[in-house]
Design an enzyme around this catalytic site. Structure first.
Site, PDB file in Angstrom:
ATOM      1  CE1 TYR A   1     -10.102  10.977 -12.659  1.00  0.00           C
ATOM      2  CE2 TYR A   1     -10.234   8.623 -13.068  1.00  0.00           C
ATOM      3  CZ  TYR A   1     -10.490   9.920 -13.469  1.00  0.00           C
ATOM      4  OH  TYR A   1     -11.106  10.163 -14.667  1.00  0.00           O
TER       5      TYR A   1
ATOM      6  CE  LYS B   1      -7.443   8.604 -15.305  1.00  0.00           C
ATOM      7  NZ  LYS B   1      -8.530   8.931 -16.215  1.00  0.00           N
TER       8      LYS B   1
ATOM      9  CD  GLU C   1      -9.419  14.432 -23.216  1.00  0.00           C
ATOM     10  OE1 GLU C   1      -8.730  13.394 -23.203  1.00  0.00           O
ATOM     11  OE2 GLU C   1      -9.405  15.256 -22.284  1.00  0.00           O
TER      12      GLU C   1
ATOM     13  CG  LEU D   1      -5.803  12.050 -19.063  1.00  0.00           C
ATOM     14  CD1 LEU D   1      -5.642  12.858 -17.783  1.00  0.00           C
ATOM     15  CD2 LEU D   1      -6.579  10.786 -18.801  1.00  0.00           C
TER      16      LEU D   1
HETATM   17  N1  PDD Z   1     -10.639   7.786 -18.207  1.00  0.00           N
HETATM   18  N2  PDD Z   1      -9.341  11.335 -21.585  1.00  0.00           N
HETATM   19  C1  PDD Z   1     -10.160  11.377 -20.521  1.00  0.00           C
HETATM   20  C2  PDD Z   1     -10.890  12.638 -20.222  1.00  0.00           C
HETATM   21  C3  PDD Z   1     -10.318  10.240 -19.709  1.00  0.00           C
HETATM   22  O1  PDD Z   1     -11.109  10.290 -18.632  1.00  0.00           O
HETATM   23  C4  PDD Z   1      -9.616   9.041 -20.049  1.00  0.00           C
HETATM   24  C5  PDD Z   1      -9.723   7.789 -19.241  1.00  0.00           C
HETATM   25  C6  PDD Z   1      -8.781   9.050 -21.182  1.00  0.00           C
HETATM   26  C7  PDD Z   1      -7.978   7.842 -21.589  1.00  0.00           C
HETATM   27  O2  PDD Z   1      -6.842   7.651 -20.774  1.00  0.00           O
HETATM   28  P1  PDD Z   1      -6.230   6.186 -20.526  1.00  0.00           P
HETATM   29  O3  PDD Z   1      -5.969   5.593 -21.856  1.00  0.00           O
HETATM   30  O4  PDD Z   1      -4.991   6.430 -19.766  1.00  0.00           O
HETATM   31  O5  PDD Z   1      -7.249   5.393 -19.758  1.00  0.00           O
HETATM   32  C8  PDD Z   1      -8.660  10.216 -21.911  1.00  0.00           C
HETATM   33  C9  PDD Z   1     -10.737   6.702 -17.272  1.00  0.00           C
HETATM   34  C10 PDD Z   1     -10.733   5.336 -17.865  1.00  0.00           C
HETATM   35  C11 PDD Z   1     -11.903   6.981 -16.340  1.00  0.00           C
HETATM   36  O6  PDD Z   1     -12.059   8.137 -15.989  1.00  0.00           O
HETATM   37  O7  PDD Z   1     -12.590   6.055 -15.941  1.00  0.00           O
END
Ligand code: PDD
Length: 278
Positions: free
Chosen positions: A33, A144, A176, A200
């Site tokens: 996703y 992701k 993270e 991620l």
């Molecule tokens: N999640 N690390 C993890 C495990 C995450 O699930 C996310 C974001 C990030 C940040 O990535 P980005 O800046 O590209 O949104 C880092 C999304 C927002 C979610 O699962 O809803």
């Protein structure tokens, strides 16, 4: 009026969008996703999100590809130009004839997208509390994937303890957040863990690093030990839906002065200006 969603070539009201119980996303979490912000109807860093999507699809060996213009055509009708929103976009391996771990042959991937409003109230100005926890996830955290049970359990544990995020660590160094990347100001340097399969590669993270570079903010991508994190004067968690959130308390101990710090204030302002400019 109920929001429209996109499912396999059709736009439907959310309550009418249905998938089969044999969808591999439902049975195995066999899908990937993206979460893409949209400011005033403009998708933010769309190309970067689509590149990450392509990388995730590659790792899970899901043969599927749309061009940038195809995605724009699909996603634009879901957006409202008067609001700040985010698109949730999911692709699963599709509906198989029976439940079997091995990939089914000749299936069409399921493609789903929906749009929600961004509400940035929680914690942005005042900061949040966070809890450190052992990173119990798998070894492909750069993908992701919709398989998010470990992330869900970690975030829930943090919430049950009155915190807004779980900050994860493996073998003494931090990775993270449960759904965010991590930054810390340590000895005056803005630090974030290096890009490896253990995190991620966040799009917000990348924007922050670019802003730090272009504005002479000392910064470094490196290993951060848990002990170093505990000595940080500032800690932030970052994501597409929550942007840059200061952590003011870590494991019930104040971070710095226990209020959002000066580097956060500067970066937050730079980030808002950058967002509005593009
Ligand atoms: N999640 N690390 C993890 C495990 C995450 O699930 C996310 C974001 C990030 C940040 O990535 P980005 O800046 O590209 O949104 C880092 C999304 C927002 C979610 O699962 O809803």
């Amino acid at each position: 009026m109920e929001n429209k969603v996109y499912l396999n070539g059709e736009y439907l009201p959310l309550s009418e969008a249905k998938i089969s119980v044999l969808d591999r996303g439902f049975l195995f979490g066999d899908g990937v996703y993206e979460v893409i912000p949209s400011y005033a109807g403009q998708l933010f860093k769309l190309q970067e999100h689509l590149q990450r999507l392509e990388a995730s699809l590659g790792v899970i060996k899901l043969d599927f590809s749309y061009s940038l213009s195809q995605w724009l055509e699909i996603l634009t009708p879901l957006l409202n130009a008067e609001k700040d929103q985010y698109i949730y976009l999911q692709i699963t391996r599709g509906v198989s004839a029976k439940r079997d771990h091995a990939f089914p042959l000749d299936v069409t991937p399921t493609v789903f997208a929906m749009c929600s409003d961004i509400k940035l109230t929680t914690g942005v100005e005042k900061g949040i509390k966070a809890l450190t926890m052992e990173d119990s996830r798998w070894e492909l955290c750069h993908v992701k994937a919709t398989t998010l049970l470990a992330n869900v359990l970690l975030r829930q544990e943090a919430i049950e303890q009155g915190c807004g995020e779980a900050i994860l660590h493996r073998q003494g160094y931090v990775t993270e957040g449960a759904a965010s990347n991590l930054f810390a100001v340590i000895n005056g340097v803005l630090m974030t863990p290096k890009k490896t399969a253990e995190i991620l590669p966040g799009i917000t993270r990348q924007v922050i690093l670019e802003l730090a570079k272009n504005n002479d903010i000392p910064h470094q991508e490196d290993i951060i030990s848990l002990a170093a994190l505990q000595s940080a004067s500032e800690i932030w968690v970052t994501s597409s839906t929550r942007e840059i959130i200061p952590v003011v308390e870590l494991d019930a101990v104040k971070v710095g002065e226990g209020v959002p710090g000066p580097v956060w204030k500067r970066m937050s302002q730079l980030f808002q200006e950058y967002k509005r400019a593009i």
